[in-house]
Design a protein around this motif. Structure first.
Motif, PDB file in Angstrom:
ATOM      1  N   ALA A 483      14.526  -5.730  16.665  1.00  0.00           N
ATOM      2  CA  ALA A 483      15.531  -6.142  15.716  1.00  0.00           C
ATOM      3  C   ALA A 483      16.010  -7.284  16.039  1.00  0.00           C
ATOM      4  N   SER A 484      16.100  -7.666  17.392  1.00  0.00           N
ATOM      5  CA  SER A 484      16.613  -8.986  17.716  1.00  0.00           C
ATOM      6  C   SER A 484      15.768 -10.184  17.045  1.00  0.00           C
ATOM      7  N   GLU A 485      14.546  -9.879  16.991  1.00  0.00           N
ATOM      8  CA  GLU A 485      13.651 -11.034  16.455  1.00  0.00           C
ATOM      9  C   GLU A 485      13.755 -11.049  14.955  1.00  0.00           C
ATOM     10  N   ALA A 486      14.000  -9.928  14.550  1.00  0.00           N
ATOM     11  CA  ALA A 486      14.186  -9.630  12.874  1.00  0.00           C
ATOM     12  C   ALA A 486      15.625 -10.790  12.623  1.00  0.00           C
ATOM     13  N   ASP A 487      16.613 -10.519  13.479  1.00  0.00           N
ATOM     14  CA  ASP A 487      17.788 -11.273  13.190  1.00  0.00           C
ATOM     15  C   ASP A 487      17.651 -12.821  13.249  1.00  0.00           C
ATOM     16  N   VAL A 488      17.017 -13.090  14.402  1.00  0.00           N
ATOM     17  CA  VAL A 488      16.828 -14.707  14.399  1.00  0.00           C
ATOM     18  C   VAL A 488      16.043 -15.224  13.262  1.00  0.00           C
ATOM     19  N   LEU A 489      14.944 -14.571  13.043  1.00  0.00           N
ATOM     20  CA  LEU A 489      14.043 -14.983  11.795  1.00  0.00           C
ATOM     21  C   LEU A 489      14.799 -15.052  10.503  1.00  0.00           C
ATOM     22  N   GLU A 490      15.661 -13.862  10.193  1.00  0.00           N
ATOM     23  CA  GLU A 490      16.457 -14.097   9.061  1.00  0.00           C
ATOM     24  C   GLU A 490      17.424 -15.131   8.919  1.00  0.00           C
ATOM     25  N   GLU A 491      17.944 -15.327  10.150  1.00  0.00           N
ATOM     26  CA  GLU A 491      19.110 -16.669  10.247  1.00  0.00           C
ATOM     27  C   GLU A 491      18.424 -17.974   9.971  1.00  0.00           C
ATOM     28  N   HIS A 492      17.057 -18.119  10.288  1.00  0.00           N
ATOM     29  CA  HIS A 492      16.616 -19.395  10.367  1.00  0.00           C
ATOM     30  C   HIS A 492      15.723 -19.318   9.106  1.00  0.00           C
ATOM     31  N   ALA A 493      15.623 -18.540   8.048  1.00  0.00           N
ATOM     32  CA  ALA A 493      14.869 -18.427   6.893  1.00  0.00           C
ATOM     33  C   ALA A 493      14.795 -19.749   6.125  1.00  0.00           C
ATOM     34  N   PRO A 494      15.940 -20.365   5.870  1.00  0.00           N
ATOM     35  CA  PRO A 494      15.613 -21.603   5.231  1.00  0.00           C
ATOM     36  C   PRO A 494      15.112 -22.735   6.006  1.00  0.00           C
ATOM     37  N   SER A 495      15.419 -22.583   7.284  1.00  0.00           N
ATOM     38  CA  SER A 495      14.678 -23.976   7.998  1.00  0.00           C
ATOM     39  C   SER A 495      13.078 -23.616   7.932  1.00  0.00           C
TER      40      SER A 495
END
Length: 612
Positions: A483-495
């Motif tokens: 879940a923590s990895e999904a949070d990080v990937l979602e946050e940086h999706a535009p980059s």
């Protein structure tokens, strides 16, 4: 068992267990106190590996008569007074724990004199019991004697190693501290036998001599001096050429505001700067000094003060990585004439005036005897550079031979007045090496390694100019993550999308990959996504895609480079030499091997005993 307040002596001994591991730990704390006192000379003497005696004498400011006994009290210090001071610590020591902790597990004596007094004073501590203050003859400065370490803690004493081992630990520790303060002289002796003498080093040449004395002449022969300042950070010191990489990280010395550190963020940033020029599993060698505002770092993070916490770790990581990468970009023969003017207060220069010798490399035995079908030479590689056209002397021989005894030698016209850094090609050696004549010697070039590097850098530049092409997946790929990895990937999706990777969260612990960079269509996407997530979690940026793309580009460059036994014409060889002179990092191939080496006329004369 009832709860009780521990006696002071036991409290001190518990604190000593956190700070005092062995005699080298004692000396580190004492020497750092001397440096904080402004000492210009520090003399260290030991007996029996420091277990019997550790004595440190300095010429610093000294300790006032009325404060000598207080110096052996817990949490007594002259270096901080309030919480604001703790947030901007500029000294090596600050907690006021070292001296009382040492005194609790040894027999300790402090003698000191300040400029305000004509006579010195001393105080002793035996098993934590203080003596009366006594007059003692002493010059301005302080002497601390620590005898019979761990005499009252037998369990700790059993952990000490043999005298020779403890002495080696002390010698290495003194050397590391000697690197941190060039303007201070150090000496180390064991039972009146000198183990090291480091005179004060004030000029650049004297500093280089001290570095060579501690880490070796070979280190300095392969070192590049760097001085760079940007965004509140300053880095100076020496970085070694990638070809001087080590099997172990044993020649890595880093100092932050004069404090020696072992920090994973710093090690990671520096190693990342070498990523394109070093074998996997090898470690760079360096002696580096970084200065930042003390408010930007928390030094109160480790009992031995060897680790710190940065207020903005990402900024520090990027500064170190980009500085190291920029220095290594200039490792090519034409850097002196072709490099752009320094920007952002950069100052990159060689470590010394002398020319460092690349290690000689033997033929690639695995490629001997192989015949490989290769594509035609690219057009850019067929023509010599307009800046340095191939001289006619190296493309044809004169019709009139020159005679030497019974041997007839082809007459060669004189070298043109302006010679490029890698000279002009003479011939190929066994279809593997290019022989090139420089004004004062001979240059040998590994043509495959050199062409691999120039091709790789050209492809990377093309990628940077055109962006990363994205390849949509026919069927989106679902990947289960934490879940923590999904949070990080979602946050940086535009980059990530700008890098060609389209990632969308599809559940609490899953994501979907809808598109990937075109180069990576066949890569293991699960592994790539986890690498990216780890990068983002560590420092808020990702290099997983970039590294994976670079791996593909490196593979393409390696397979596209000219192979052994490929016969090149002289114009083709000269074109490769000119391309090397324009290509960053062309002193090494993508795997960290040197691409060329130099043999001076002096070396050749010695081989043939000329002038004897």
């Amino acid at each position: 068992m009832p709860i009780r307040v521990l006696p002071d002596q036991l409290i001190h001994q518990i604190a000593a267990g956190e700070v005092i591991e062995r005699p080298a730990s004692v000396l580190k704390e004492l020497i750092e106190n001397s440096l904080d006192a402004g000492a210009k000379r520090v003399d260290i003497e030991i007996e029996e590996g420091g277990a019997k005696l550790c004595r440190v004498r300095d010429d610093g400011s000294g300790i006032e008569r009325d404060e000598l006994a207080l110096a052996l009290s817990r949490h007594a210090t002259s270096k901080i007074a309030n919480i604001d001071d703790l947030e901007k610590v500029g000294t090596l020591g600050f907690r006021g724990e070292a001296l009382p902790s040492i005194a609790s597990v040894s027999r300790t004596k402090i003698s000191s004199r300040t400029a305000n007094h004509s006579v010195g004073y001393s105080v002793s501590s035996d098993n934590g019991i203080l003596s009366e203050l006594e007059p003692a003859p002493h010059s301005i400065g302080t002497t601390v004697e620590v005898r019979d370490l761990f005499f009252n803690v037998p369990a700790r004493k059993k952990f000490l190693r043999a005298e020779r081992t403890e002495t080696q630990h002390i010698a290495r520790m003194v050397e590391r501290l000697a690197l941190s303060k060039f303007e201070t002289a150090f000496s180390l002796s064991a039972s009146r036998r000198s183990l090291g003498d480091f005179p004060a080093a004030r000029s650049q040449l004297e500093r280089e001599k001290r570095v060579a004395q501690i880490v070796g002449d070979e280190f300095m022969a392969n070192a590049m001096y760097v001085e760079h300042e940007s965004s509140g950070c300053k880095l100076t010191g020496w970085l070694c050429q990638p070809t001087y990489a080590r099997a172990q990280p044993d020649l890595q010395h880093f100092y932050l505001n004069g404090r020696m550190l072992r920090d994973r963020l710093i090690s990671s940033a520096i190693k990342l700067g070498y990523r394109d020029v070093m074998f996997h599993g090898r470690h760079p060698a360096f002696v580096l000094f970084m200065e930042i505002d003390p408010r930007q770092v928390d030094v109160n993070a480790h009992p031995a003060k060897l680790e710190v916490r940065f207020r903005d770790g990402r900024h520090i990581h990027n500064f170190l990585f980009k500085t190291v990468e920029r220095v290594l970009r200039e490792t090519y023969a034409g850097a002196a004439s072709a490099a752009p003017p320094p920007t952002d207060a950069d100052h990159l220069m060689p470590a010394s005036e002398s020319t460092s010798m690349w290690p000689m490399r033997g033929p690639n035995q695995s490629s001997l005897g192989l015949r490989v079908s290769e594509p035609p030479m690219p057009a850019y590689f067929r023509q010599p550079s307009a800046a340095y056209p191939s001289p006619p002397a190296f493309e044809r021989t004169s019709a009139v031979p020159a005679t030497t005894g019974d041997m007839q030698m082809p007459a060669v016209e004189s070298q043109p007045p302006e010679t490029p850094p890698l000279g002009f090609a003479l011939a190929q050696l066994h279809g593997i090496y290019i022989l090139s004549q420089a004004p004062d010697g001979l240059i040998l070039v590994d043509m495959h390694a050199a062409h691999e590097r120039t091709t790789y850098e050209r492809m990377k530049a093309a990628m940077a100019n055109g962006g990363v092409a994205s390849q949509p997946l026919l069927v989106p790929l679902s990947v289960s993550v934490a879940a923590s990895e999904a949070d990080v990937l979602e946050e940086h999706a535009p980059s990530l999308n700008r890098l060609g990777l389209d990632v969308e969260r599809s559940g609490p612990a899953s994501v979907q990959i809808r598109a990937v960079p075109a180069f990576l269509a066949q890569k293991d996407l699960d592994e790539l996504l986890r690498r990216i997530s780890a990068d983002l979690s560590a420092d808020g940026s990702t290099r997983g895609i970039e590294e994976a793309i670079n791996e593909v580009l490196g593979t393409i460059a390696c397979h596209g480079a000219v192979r052994a036994h490929r016969i090149l014409s002289v114009p083709e060889m000269n074109a490769l030499l000119r391309e090397m002179e324009r290509t960053v990092r062309s002193d090494q191939c993508n795997h960290g091997r040197p691409t060329w080496t130099y043999v001076s006329m002096g070396d050749l004369d010695r081989m043939f005993l000329r002038g004897r």
